[in-house]
Design a protein around this motif. Structure first.
Motif, PDB file in Angstrom:
ATOM      1  N   SER A  64      -0.487   4.840   1.183  1.00  8.37           N
ATOM      2  CA  SER A  64      -1.271   5.113   2.400  1.00  8.37           C
ATOM      3  C   SER A  64      -2.539   5.888   2.060  1.00  8.37           C
ATOM      4  O   SER A  64      -3.619   5.603   2.594  1.00  8.37           O
ATOM      5  N   ARG A  87       4.123   0.316   7.044  1.00  8.46           N
ATOM      6  CA  ARG A  87       3.822   1.456   7.913  1.00  8.46           C
ATOM      7  C   ARG A  87       2.813   1.064   8.989  1.00  8.46           C
ATOM      8  O   ARG A  87       1.766   0.477   8.679  1.00  8.46           O
ATOM      9  N   ALA A  88       3.117   1.473  10.223  1.00 14.52           N
ATOM     10  CA  ALA A  88       2.234   1.150  11.351  1.00 14.52           C
ATOM     11  C   ALA A  88       0.835   1.724  11.129  1.00 14.52           C
ATOM     12  O   ALA A  88      -0.168   1.068  11.444  1.00 14.52           O
ATOM     13  N   ASP A  89       0.768   2.923  10.548  1.00 16.42           N
ATOM     14  CA  ASP A  89      -0.551   3.532  10.301  1.00 16.42           C
ATOM     15  C   ASP A  89      -1.379   2.669   9.355  1.00 16.42           C
ATOM     16  O   ASP A  89      -2.588   2.506   9.538  1.00 16.42           O
ATOM     17  N   ASN A  90      -0.718   2.120   8.322  1.00 16.83           N
ATOM     18  CA  ASN A  90      -1.448   1.249   7.391  1.00 16.83           C
ATOM     19  C   ASN A  90      -1.936  -0.015   8.105  1.00 16.83           C
ATOM     20  O   ASN A  90      -3.041  -0.487   7.850  1.00 16.83           O
ATOM     21  N   ARG A  91      -1.085  -0.548   8.980  1.00 16.60           N
ATOM     22  CA  ARG A  91      -1.496  -1.777   9.687  1.00 16.60           C
ATOM     23  C   ARG A  91      -2.736  -1.494  10.540  1.00 16.60           C
ATOM     24  O   ARG A  91      -3.655  -2.302  10.585  1.00 16.60           O
ATOM     25  N   SER A  92      -2.773  -0.331  11.193  1.00 20.68           N
ATOM     26  CA  SER A  92      -3.961   0.022  11.990  1.00 20.68           C
ATOM     27  C   SER A  92      -5.167   0.189  11.078  1.00 20.68           C
ATOM     28  O   SER A  92      -6.275  -0.240  11.416  1.00 20.68           O
ATOM     29  N   LEU A 142       5.306  -8.834  10.093  1.00 18.71           N
ATOM     30  CA  LEU A 142       4.321  -7.756   9.891  1.00 18.71           C
ATOM     31  C   LEU A 142       3.051  -8.312   9.261  1.00 18.71           C
ATOM     32  O   LEU A 142       1.932  -7.956   9.646  1.00 18.71           O
ATOM     33  N   SER A 145       1.192 -10.067  11.890  1.00 18.27           N
ATOM     34  CA  SER A 145       0.631  -9.196  12.934  1.00 18.27           C
ATOM     35  C   SER A 145      -0.738  -8.631  12.548  1.00 18.27           C
ATOM     36  O   SER A 145      -1.511  -8.253  13.413  1.00 18.27           O
ATOM     37  N   VAL A 146      -1.019  -8.551  11.239  1.00 17.82           N
ATOM     38  CA  VAL A 146      -2.329  -8.004  10.836  1.00 17.82           C
ATOM     39  C   VAL A 146      -3.323  -9.099  10.452  1.00 17.82           C
ATOM     40  O   VAL A 146      -4.515  -8.831  10.298  1.00 17.82           O
TER      41      VAL A 146
END
Ligand code: S3P
Length: 173
Positions: A64, A87-92, A142, A145-146
């Motif tokens: 991250s 990790r959701a933060d990484n996807r954002s 996942l 999703s990105v």
């Protein structure tokens, strides 16, 4: 639509992200960044040793941090490790910092391309095929999703896949 600054390649281990990213970077005249190499450089330790000595969560923290550090770099083509989407933060962060291309591969073809799994701690134990199949199915949604674009890599050369990525970047879609 204008392309966001960075181009990230995501997908499972063995999808060809590093090879394709190098080719795309060359064609677009951009720097090539390998997130795993960045982690190794920052930690002064190989990925497999980080997993063994500090565990997966510590590796994910380093991953991250390395991803966050890309923000201050000149527009690059970035090959991400296969688990960056966990990790959701990484996807954002991926969505915020650039365009994302998902290189799709089957578990069987991924293992065939990787060959010796010693450098892939998540696949190097006994039952590598089962591990690859279950990890991939847990991650597929996942990756999707990105992704701004998904490319099936089965039976294709890295040059062919790279051409499609470049065409996508130049299309302004
Ligand atoms: C991982 C993929 C690896 C590396 C680490 C964990 C994963 O990168 O980051 O072994 O969780 O899928 P590659 O996808 O470049 O092999």
């Amino acid at each position: 639509m204008n392309r966001a600054p960075h181009l990230f390649l995501v997908g499972f281990m063995g999808a060809g992200k590093s090879t394709v990213a190098r080719l795309v970077a060359h064609r677009l005249g951009r720097p090539y960044v390998d997130l795993d190499a960045l982690i190794e450089q920052r930690a002064a330790s190989p990925v497999a040793a980080i997993f063994e000595e500090r565990g997966e969560e510590a590796f994910r923290d380093l991953e991250s941090e390395a991803l966050d550090s890309v923000e201050s770099m000149a527009p690059a083509v970035v090959a991400c490790g296969g688990g960056v989407v966990l990790r959701a933060d990484n996807r954002s962060t991926l969505k915020r910092l650039g365009s994302v291309v998902y290189l799709e591969v089957t578990a069987g073809e991924a293992l065939a391309r990787i060959g010796d799994t010693q450098s892939r701690p998540l696949l190097s134990g006994p039952g590598g095929t089962l591990a690859a199949t279950s990890l991939l199915s847990a991650r597929e949604a996942l990756y999707r999703s990105v992704a701004d674009m998904t490319i099936e890599t089965g039976g294709r050369t890295p040059e062919d896949v790279a051409r499609e990525v470049v065409a996508f970047m130049e299309s302004g879609r």
